[in-house]
Write an enzyme that holds these catalytic residues in place. Structure first.
Site, mmCIF file in Angstrom:
data_model
loop_
_atom_site.group_PDB
_atom_site.id
_atom_site.type_symbol
_atom_site.label_atom_id
_atom_site.label_comp_id
_atom_site.label_asym_id
_atom_site.label_seq_id
_atom_site.Cartn_x
_atom_site.Cartn_y
_atom_site.Cartn_z
ATOM 1 C CG MET A 58 4.192 -4.141 -2.649
ATOM 2 S SD MET A 58 5.199 -5.373 -3.540
ATOM 3 C CE MET A 58 5.078 -6.795 -2.471
ATOM 4 C CB CYS A 59 4.201 0.420 -3.389
ATOM 5 S SG CYS A 59 4.348 1.888 -4.432
ATOM 6 C CB ILE A 60 0.712 3.708 -2.463
ATOM 7 C CG1 ILE A 60 -0.169 4.804 -1.843
ATOM 8 C CG2 ILE A 60 -0.069 2.932 -3.522
ATOM 9 C CD1 ILE A 60 0.516 5.684 -0.830
ATOM 10 N N PRO B 164 -0.030 -0.143 1.699
ATOM 11 C CG PRO B 164 2.067 -0.512 2.694
ATOM 12 C CD PRO B 164 1.414 -0.177 1.372
ATOM 13 C CB THR C 63 8.656 -3.605 1.761
ATOM 14 O OG1 THR C 63 10.017 -3.222 1.496
ATOM 15 C CG2 THR C 63 8.007 -4.017 0.451
#
Length: 217
Positions: free
Chosen positions: A134-136, A138, A189
């Site tokens: 999630m967030c950065i 990925p 996400t």
């Protein structure tokens, strides 16, 4: 009971794990009648940021020790994580993912990922077990896998272009939704890449955890 590995990167959005994302992840796992097994690298973090002022501090902190604040001390060194002991793996965001779990923050598409995290993620994938980032976080995925992936970091065009330069297919996604790479069992996400508050962040994170757990079946 399903055992879900959760990899943290310190404590605090600017130099470690985003605390809301980490806690929401742990809460969603518990509410889905699963068990979170937390890990973090046992080494010094890249930098230390004063979260009141946003300024760098002349200080040195250990990633594992800092992450233990979030887990009430129930956490293990990432080097001890074993894929066969886990049913899935989830990595919350925060700048720690781009500073301590990788050096994406400074190196972009030329970044390196923590070797223990990369080995664990690859072993999980090879065993057919799902991953949630999630967030950065990925942004690390294209460096760990040498095949095309469908991922999201939300709608930030500059970061999306870097991911595509790394070989991933970036899918724009609103804060309350997820992107699922069905073939590879990878769920992503935006969380605080887009969220304006903790309630917004919770929407996508809860969906991610639920989908990751569903993919363990």
């Amino acid at each position: 009971m399903k055992k879900i590995g959760v990899v943290l990167s310190g404590c605090g959005v600017y130099d470690g794990s985003e605390i809301h994302e980490a806690v929401l992840t742990l809460l969603a796992i518990a509410r889905n009648d699963a068990q979170a097994i937390c890990f973090a690298p046992d080494r010094q973090q890249t930098d230390v940021i004063n979260h009141l002022t946003g300024e760098a501090m002349a200080d040195s902190r250990n990633v594992l020790v800092e992450a233990a604040r979030i887990t009430r001390g129930d956490i293990r060194p990432l080097a001890q994580a074993v894929a066969s002991d886990l049913d899935a793996l989830i990595v919350p965001g925060g700048f720690g993912a781009a500073k301590n779990l990788s050096n994406f923050a400074s190196q972009g598409s030329e970044c390196r990922v923590d070797s223990d995290l990369a080995a664990l993620a690859v072993a999980m994938h090879q065993s057919g077990k799902p991953l949630g980032f999630m967030c950065i976080a990925p942004a690390m995925l294209p460096k760990m896998f040498d095949f095309p992936l469908r991922v999201t970091i939300g709608t930030d065009i500059d970061t999306a272009e870097v991911l595509e330069d790394m070989g991933a297919e970036h899918v724009p996604c609103p804060v309350d939704d997820i992107v699922v790479d069905e073939d590879n069992k990878i769920v992503t996400t935006p969380a605080y890449m887009l969220a304006q508050d903790i309630a917004q962040a919770a929407l996508g994170i809860e969906k991610l955890v639920s989908r990751v757990l569903a993919l363990t079946e």
